[in-house]
Design an enzyme around this catalytic site. Structure first.
Site, PDB file in Angstrom:
ATOM      1  N   CYS A 168       9.950 -19.551  37.643  1.00 27.00           N
ATOM      2  CA  CYS A 168       9.687 -18.971  36.245  1.00 27.00           C
ATOM      3  C   CYS A 168      10.275 -19.480  35.125  1.00 27.00           C
ATOM      4  CB  CYS A 168       9.780 -17.344  36.229  1.00 27.00           C
ATOM      5  SG  CYS A 168       9.410 -16.537  34.581  1.00 27.00           S
ATOM      6  N   VAL A 169      10.109 -20.197  34.038  1.00 30.98           N
ATOM      7  CA  VAL A 169      10.949 -20.648  33.217  1.00 30.98           C
ATOM      8  C   VAL A 169      11.698 -19.421  32.352  1.00 30.98           C
ATOM      9  CG1 VAL A 169       9.770 -22.789  33.175  1.00 30.98           C
ATOM     10  CG2 VAL A 169       9.219 -20.979  31.418  1.00 30.98           C
TER      11      VAL A 169
END
Length: 307
Positions: free
Chosen positions: A155-156
Site C-alpha cells: 500500500c503506497v
C-alpha cells in the site's frame, strides 16, 4: 512485438521498485489532508460556532467531539500500519514434514533439498528471489524486496506492505477513515451548499477555499474508502487476501475458510476488547498462531492440497 512486451515488463518492475522512494512523501500527503480538514472543520467553521450559543453551540460541540475521537483513532491505526512490520520469514525457518504422516519436525537441509527438487511436491513453496522456503500464504513483494507473511498488497498510502502482522491495523485505518471522512462530509455539506446560493458567503477567500477543498477531498475519500472497506470485509469473511483471491478465482472452495466467526478472529483476535484498537491481547497472541503469520488452521479435508 516480443521486445515491446519485455520492455513493458521491465518498466513495470522499475515502477514498483521506485515506490520505495515515495516514503515520507505519502505520509506528508496524508498529514496534509488531515491538516486541511482540521483547519476547515475546527478552526474555520465549528470551532467559532461554539461561542454562538443555543443549538448551534451544542451541534458544534457534538461534531468536534466525534471529529477528534475519530481523528485520534484514525492516526493511531494509520501509524500502526505504517511502522508495524507486516511479517518476515524467520532466517532459519524450514517447513515441517508432512503432518499426515504424524511428523511435525522441521526438515533438515538434505530433506529440504530433496523435496524442493521434486516437481511433484506442491506442498513446499520456495522463493527464488529470496532463496529460501516460503511459509503458507507467504508471497514475495517486489517493492520491499522480500517475502511477506500472508501478504495482502503493498500500500503506497501506508508506505508499507500489508501482511499478517499489520492487516488488522490497516483495516481499522480504513474503517476510521471512512467514519471520519463521512462525518466531515456531512458536517461541511451545509457550508458547501452556500457556494451555490445567491446570498453573500461569509468568510475570507482562504477559509472559503479551504472549506470547499476539504469537502471535496473528504467526499472523494469517503466513497473510495467505502469500496475498499467492503472488498476487505468480504476477504476477511472468506479468510483470504487480495493476492489469494486472485490466485484461487477458479477454485470453488478454500482450505482456510473456517466460517465467518473464526475467519474474523484470525484477523482481529478473540478478545472483543481489542477488536477496535490496533493491538492484540497477550492471551490472543499466545493461543492463536495465525496472528504470528506462520501457521494457519485449515479444513481437515483440505490437508492434502497445496497451501
Amino acid at each position: 512485438m516480443h521486445r515491446s512486451g519485455a520492455a513493458m515488463a521491465w518498466n513495470v518492475f522499475k515502477f514498483c521498485t521506485a515506490l520505495r522512494g515515495l516514503g515520507s512523501i505519502m505520509i506528508l500527503l496524508v498529514l496534509g489532508i488531515v491538516g486541511v480538514t482540521y483547519y476547515a472543520v475546527v478552526l474555520t467553521n465549528y470551532g467559532p460556532a461554539l461561542y454562538v450559543g443555543g443549538l448551534d453551540s451544542l451541534t458544534s460541540l457534538v461534531v468536534l467531539i466525534l471529529f477528534h475521537c475519530l481523528l485520534v483513532m484514525l492516526l493511531w491505526c494509520y501509524f500502526a500500519a505504517v511502522f508495524t512490520d507486516p511479517g518476515i520469514v524467520p532466517p532459519n525457518w524450514k517447513p515441517a514434514v508432512d503432518e499426515e504422516r504424524g511428523e511435525a519436525d522441521p526438515l533438515n537441509g538434505l530433506e529440504l533439498s530433496d523435496m524442493l527438487s521434486d516437481p511433484s511436491n506442491k506442498r513446499i513453496r520456495y522463493c527464488r528471489k529470496c532463496s529460501h522456503p516460503k511459509p503458507p500464504r507467504c508471497h514475495h513483494c517486489s517493492v520491499c524486496g522480500r517475502c511477506v507473511l500472508k501478504m495482502d498488497h503493498h500500500c503506497v498510502w501506508v508506505v508499507n506492505c500489508v501482511g499478517a502482522l499489520n492487516y488488522k491495523y490497516f483495516l481499522l485505518f480504513l474503517f476510521y477513515t471512512f467514519l471520519e471522512t463521512t462525518l466531515v462530509t456531512i458536517s461541511l455539506l451545509p457550508h458547501f451548499k452556500t457556494f451555490f446560493s445567491d446570498g453573500e458567503i461569509p468568510g475570507t477567500p482562504s477559509t472559503l477555499a479551504t472549506t470547499f477543498l476539504a469537502f471535496v477531498l473528504n467526499l472523494a475519500f469517503s466513497l473510495s474508502v467505502l469500496g475498499f472497506l467492503i472488498m476487505h470485509i468480504s476477504l476477511v469473511a472468506a479468510n483470504t487476501t487480495t493476492i489469494e483471491a486472485y490466485e484461487k478465482k477458479t477454485t470453488p472452495k478454500w482450505r482456510y475458510d473456517l466460517g465467518h466467526r473464526k475467519n474474523f478472529e484470525q484477523v482481529f483476535g478473540m478478545d472483543k476488547r481489542y477488536w477496535f484498537i490496533p493491538a492484540y491481547s497477550e492471551e490472543d497472541i499466545r493461543r492463536m498462531p495465525a496472528l504470528q503469520g506462520l501457521e494457519y488452521p485449515s479444513k481437515p479435508d483440505f490437508d492434502s492440497q497445496e497451501c
